[in-house]
Design a protein around this motif. Sequence first.
Motif, PDB file in Angstrom:
ATOM      1  N   ASP A  97      -2.473  12.232 -11.627  1.00  0.00           N
ATOM      2  CA  ASP A  97      -2.740  13.376 -10.604  1.00  0.00           C
ATOM      3  C   ASP A  97      -1.415  13.324  -9.349  1.00  0.00           C
ATOM      4  OD1 ASP A  97      -4.163  11.270  -9.032  1.00  0.00           O
ATOM      5  OD2 ASP A  97      -5.962  12.706  -9.851  1.00  0.00           O
ATOM      6  N   GLY A  98      -0.722  12.155  -8.838  1.00  0.00           N
ATOM      7  CA  GLY A  98      -0.138  12.476  -7.514  1.00  0.00           C
ATOM      8  C   GLY A  98      -1.161  12.198  -6.196  1.00  0.00           C
ATOM      9  N   GLN A  99      -2.379  11.161  -6.995  1.00  0.00           N
ATOM     10  CA  GLN A  99      -2.501  10.824  -5.271  1.00  0.00           C
ATOM     11  C   GLN A  99      -2.515   9.636  -4.933  1.00  0.00           C
ATOM     12  OE1 GLN A  99      -7.066  12.448  -6.722  1.00  0.00           O
ATOM     13  NE2 GLN A  99      -7.218  12.074  -4.632  1.00  0.00           N
ATOM     14  N   ASN A 100      -2.393   8.431  -5.949  1.00  0.00           N
ATOM     15  CA  ASN A 100      -1.688   7.553  -5.759  1.00  0.00           C
ATOM     16  C   ASN A 100      -0.369   7.284  -5.003  1.00  0.00           C
ATOM     17  OD1 ASN A 100      -3.136   6.254  -8.565  1.00  0.00           O
ATOM     18  ND2 ASN A 100      -4.003   6.189  -6.492  1.00  0.00           N
ATOM     19  N   PRO A 101       0.182   6.939  -3.791  1.00  0.00           N
ATOM     20  CA  PRO A 101       1.405   6.876  -3.730  1.00  0.00           C
ATOM     21  C   PRO A 101       1.731   6.063  -4.282  1.00  0.00           C
ATOM     22  CG  PRO A 101      -0.400   6.662  -1.711  1.00  0.00           C
ATOM     23  CD  PRO A 101      -0.693   7.312  -2.672  1.00  0.00           C
ATOM     24  N   ALA A 102       3.372   6.125  -4.531  1.00  0.00           N
ATOM     25  CA  ALA A 102       4.510   5.286  -5.479  1.00  0.00           C
ATOM     26  C   ALA A 102       4.340   4.417  -4.373  1.00  0.00           C
ATOM     27  CB  ALA A 102       5.293   6.562  -5.766  1.00  0.00           C
ATOM     28  N   ALA A 103       5.002   4.445  -2.651  1.00  0.00           N
ATOM     29  CA  ALA A 103       5.268   3.210  -1.704  1.00  0.00           C
ATOM     30  C   ALA A 103       4.328   2.560  -1.801  1.00  0.00           C
ATOM     31  CB  ALA A 103       5.855   4.362  -0.676  1.00  0.00           C
ATOM     32  N   ASP A 104       2.861   2.848  -2.044  1.00  0.00           N
ATOM     33  CA  ASP A 104       1.784   1.488  -2.786  1.00  0.00           C
ATOM     34  C   ASP A 104       2.493   1.220  -3.620  1.00  0.00           C
ATOM     35  OD1 ASP A 104       0.834   2.013   0.004  1.00  0.00           O
ATOM     36  OD2 ASP A 104      -0.721   3.516  -0.722  1.00  0.00           O
ATOM     37  N   ALA A 105       2.511   1.488  -5.188  1.00  0.00           N
ATOM     38  CA  ALA A 105       2.375   0.923  -5.744  1.00  0.00           C
ATOM     39  C   ALA A 105       3.451   0.036  -5.509  1.00  0.00           C
ATOM     40  CB  ALA A 105       2.410   1.828  -6.563  1.00  0.00           C
ATOM     41  N   ALA A 106       4.753   0.252  -5.816  1.00  0.00           N
ATOM     42  CA  ALA A 106       5.997  -0.713  -5.447  1.00  0.00           C
ATOM     43  C   ALA A 106       5.234  -1.471  -4.170  1.00  0.00           C
ATOM     44  CB  ALA A 106       7.250  -0.324  -5.099  1.00  0.00           C
ATOM     45  N   ARG A 107       4.742  -1.374  -3.133  1.00  0.00           N
ATOM     46  CA  ARG A 107       4.631  -2.326  -2.668  1.00  0.00           C
ATOM     47  C   ARG A 107       3.507  -3.598  -2.861  1.00  0.00           C
ATOM     48  NH1 ARG A 107       0.055  -2.948   1.298  1.00  0.00           N
ATOM     49  NH2 ARG A 107      -0.370  -0.736   0.798  1.00  0.00           N
ATOM     50  N   MET A 108       2.688  -3.078  -3.798  1.00  0.00           N
ATOM     51  CA  MET A 108       1.579  -3.810  -4.616  1.00  0.00           C
ATOM     52  C   MET A 108       2.777  -4.834  -5.800  1.00  0.00           C
ATOM     53  SD  MET A 108      -1.462  -1.658  -4.922  1.00  0.00           S
ATOM     54  CE  MET A 108      -2.487  -2.345  -5.917  1.00  0.00           C
ATOM     55  N   VAL A 109       3.577  -4.886  -6.352  1.00  0.00           N
ATOM     56  CA  VAL A 109       3.830  -5.480  -6.518  1.00  0.00           C
ATOM     57  C   VAL A 109       4.771  -7.062  -6.800  1.00  0.00           C
ATOM     58  CG1 VAL A 109       6.391  -4.873  -8.108  1.00  0.00           C
ATOM     59  CG2 VAL A 109       4.339  -3.599  -8.716  1.00  0.00           C
ATOM     60  N   GLU A 110       5.491  -6.071  -5.251  1.00  0.00           N
ATOM     61  CA  GLU A 110       5.986  -7.182  -4.225  1.00  0.00           C
ATOM     62  C   GLU A 110       5.025  -8.464  -3.858  1.00  0.00           C
ATOM     63  OE1 GLU A 110       8.042  -4.728  -1.853  1.00  0.00           O
ATOM     64  OE2 GLU A 110       9.900  -4.778  -2.176  1.00  0.00           O
ATOM     65  N   ILE A 111       3.760  -7.826  -3.625  1.00  0.00           N
ATOM     66  CA  ILE A 111       3.181  -9.083  -3.186  1.00  0.00           C
ATOM     67  C   ILE A 111       2.609  -9.556  -4.264  1.00  0.00           C
ATOM     68  CG2 ILE A 111       0.507  -9.079  -2.797  1.00  0.00           C
ATOM     69  CD1 ILE A 111       0.770  -6.226  -0.867  1.00  0.00           C
ATOM     70  N   LEU A 112       2.463  -9.340  -5.527  1.00  0.00           N
ATOM     71  CA  LEU A 112       2.266 -10.119  -6.719  1.00  0.00           C
ATOM     72  C   LEU A 112       3.275 -10.832  -7.244  1.00  0.00           C
ATOM     73  CD1 LEU A 112       0.268 -10.404  -8.489  1.00  0.00           C
ATOM     74  CD2 LEU A 112       1.302  -8.609 -10.539  1.00  0.00           C
ATOM     75  N   LYS A 113       4.178 -10.160  -6.802  1.00  0.00           N
ATOM     76  CA  LYS A 113       5.163 -11.236  -7.184  1.00  0.00           C
ATOM     77  C   LYS A 113       5.505 -12.328  -6.597  1.00  0.00           C
ATOM     78  CE  LYS A 113       8.763  -8.112  -9.777  1.00  0.00           C
ATOM     79  NZ  LYS A 113       8.887  -8.317 -10.772  1.00  0.00           N
ATOM     80  N   GLY A 114       5.594 -12.015  -5.840  1.00  0.00           N
ATOM     81  CA  GLY A 114       5.606 -13.148  -3.819  1.00  0.00           C
ATOM     82  C   GLY A 114       4.079 -13.808  -4.644  1.00  0.00           C
ATOM     83  N   ALA A 115       3.271 -13.840  -5.175  1.00  0.00           N
ATOM     84  CA  ALA A 115       1.561 -14.859  -4.951  1.00  0.00           C
ATOM     85  C   ALA A 115       1.578 -15.676  -5.545  1.00  0.00           C
ATOM     86  CB  ALA A 115       0.812 -13.606  -5.769  1.00  0.00           C
ATOM     87  N   PRO A 116       1.139 -17.224  -5.868  1.00  0.00           N
ATOM     88  CA  PRO A 116       0.639 -18.040  -6.345  1.00  0.00           C
ATOM     89  C   PRO A 116       0.541 -17.536  -7.656  1.00  0.00           C
ATOM     90  CG  PRO A 116       0.047 -18.579  -4.616  1.00  0.00           C
ATOM     91  CD  PRO A 116       0.355 -17.395  -4.647  1.00  0.00           C
ATOM     92  N   ALA A 117       1.007 -19.022  -9.352  1.00  0.00           N
ATOM     93  CA  ALA A 117       0.993 -17.948 -10.618  1.00  0.00           C
ATOM     94  C   ALA A 117      -0.737 -17.849 -10.888  1.00  0.00           C
ATOM     95  CB  ALA A 117       1.586 -19.158 -10.930  1.00  0.00           C
ATOM     96  N   ASP A 118      -1.789 -18.616 -10.134  1.00  0.00           N
ATOM     97  CA  ASP A 118      -2.928 -17.908 -10.355  1.00  0.00           C
ATOM     98  C   ASP A 118      -3.523 -16.746  -9.858  1.00  0.00           C
ATOM     99  OD1 ASP A 118      -2.730 -19.133  -7.745  1.00  0.00           O
ATOM    100  OD2 ASP A 118      -4.666 -20.295  -7.522  1.00  0.00           O
ATOM    101  N   VAL A 119      -2.499 -15.900  -9.228  1.00  0.00           N
ATOM    102  CA  VAL A 119      -3.107 -15.060  -8.672  1.00  0.00           C
ATOM    103  C   VAL A 119      -2.924 -13.457  -9.820  1.00  0.00           C
ATOM    104  CG1 VAL A 119      -3.072 -12.747  -7.494  1.00  0.00           C
ATOM    105  CG2 VAL A 119      -2.609 -15.002  -6.319  1.00  0.00           C
ATOM    106  N   GLY A 120      -3.897 -13.392 -10.769  1.00  0.00           N
ATOM    107  CA  GLY A 120      -3.187 -12.207 -11.376  1.00  0.00           C
ATOM    108  C   GLY A 120      -3.343 -10.621 -11.456  1.00  0.00           C
ATOM    109  N   MET A 121      -4.053 -10.392 -10.302  1.00  0.00           N
ATOM    110  CA  MET A 121      -3.822  -8.664  -9.970  1.00  0.00           C
ATOM    111  C   MET A 121      -3.835  -9.265  -8.151  1.00  0.00           C
ATOM    112  SD  MET A 121      -6.581  -5.910 -11.413  1.00  0.00           S
ATOM    113  CE  MET A 121      -7.950  -6.746 -10.124  1.00  0.00           C
ATOM    114  N   VAL A 122      -3.102  -7.949  -8.311  1.00  0.00           N
ATOM    115  CA  VAL A 122      -3.390  -6.682  -6.575  1.00  0.00           C
ATOM    116  C   VAL A 122      -4.054  -5.132  -7.120  1.00  0.00           C
ATOM    117  CG1 VAL A 122      -1.789  -5.997  -4.791  1.00  0.00           C
ATOM    118  CG2 VAL A 122      -1.443  -8.378  -6.009  1.00  0.00           C
ATOM    119  N   ALA A 123      -5.188  -5.526  -6.706  1.00  0.00           N
ATOM    120  CA  ALA A 123      -6.124  -4.590  -6.759  1.00  0.00           C
ATOM    121  C   ALA A 123      -6.207  -3.470  -5.465  1.00  0.00           C
ATOM    122  CB  ALA A 123      -7.370  -4.510  -7.035  1.00  0.00           C
ATOM    123  N   GLY A 124      -5.864  -2.265  -5.375  1.00  0.00           N
ATOM    124  CA  GLY A 124      -5.395  -1.121  -4.157  1.00  0.00           C
ATOM    125  C   GLY A 124      -7.456  -0.911  -4.055  1.00  0.00           C
ATOM    126  N   GLN A 125      -7.625  -0.747  -2.223  1.00  0.00           N
ATOM    127  CA  GLN A 125      -8.296  -0.158  -2.133  1.00  0.00           C
ATOM    128  C   GLN A 125      -8.533   0.560  -0.768  1.00  0.00           C
ATOM    129  OE1 GLN A 125     -11.837  -3.646  -2.851  1.00  0.00           O
ATOM    130  NE2 GLN A 125     -11.098  -3.840  -0.655  1.00  0.00           N
TER     131      GLN A 125
END
Length: 244
Positions: A97-125
């Motif tokens: 619906d356009g309410q989620n900024p794509a820039a936030d999505a890309a940032r969350m991907v980068e955080i997960l890619k740089g996180a340890p293997a035991d981090v399974g998810m980055v959840a937006g709040q």
Amino acid sequence: MPVTVSAVVPVYNEEGAAVQVAREIATEFSKRFGSGFEILFIDDASTDDTHGRLVAAQADIPGLRVLRHQNNVGKSGAMRTGFFAARGDVVVTLDGDGQNPAADAARMVEILKGAPADVGMVAGQRRNRQDSASKKWASRWANGIRKAMLNDKADDTGCGLKALRRDVFLRLPYFDQMHRYLPSLVTREGFEILFEPVDDRLRTTGHSKYTNIGRLAVALSDLPGVMWLNRRLRQPGKVSESGH
């Protein structure tokens, strides 16, 4: 360049927003991931022109894939279709619906890619939610009960922005409305979760597919089942292989 990141966007009757959402994702993701991404829109049997407009946009939006359900199965079912079809090892979900900024999505991907293997998810709040007072109240009530009963540490499971390792999602038990319980289900599998503040924009087209009463009914009906799932899991600990 191989695809390493997949954006999954479930949509139902979002003809006014879907193409713009796809364009925004393509713009933001190309800045950070080059051509190593794809965008999967899962049309959950829309009755408007959502599917037609997305298909027409494939000509000039790089990486856009459009999958269509024959039958409407809801957001969790559409997400599941997207994760099965995704080619990236990291998948991020956004609402259509356009309410989620794509820039936030890309940032969350980068955080997960740089996180340890035991981090399974980055959840937006969501911060500064652009919803009515009654919707905010119903969300706080449902989130409070769920958090207290499941101890999943999540303040906002209704946020559509979630980055997950694809193999982690595929381990999770599937049921309708499971997307509301992803923090608990991911924790159940032994993975850590990071929570990230994200922006929330005002919906400018279409209308919400949920009602306050519907949200509360789901919260009350599904919660005992998720608690049962958590109780019935037995973890084997570290798995080692000897010989061949």
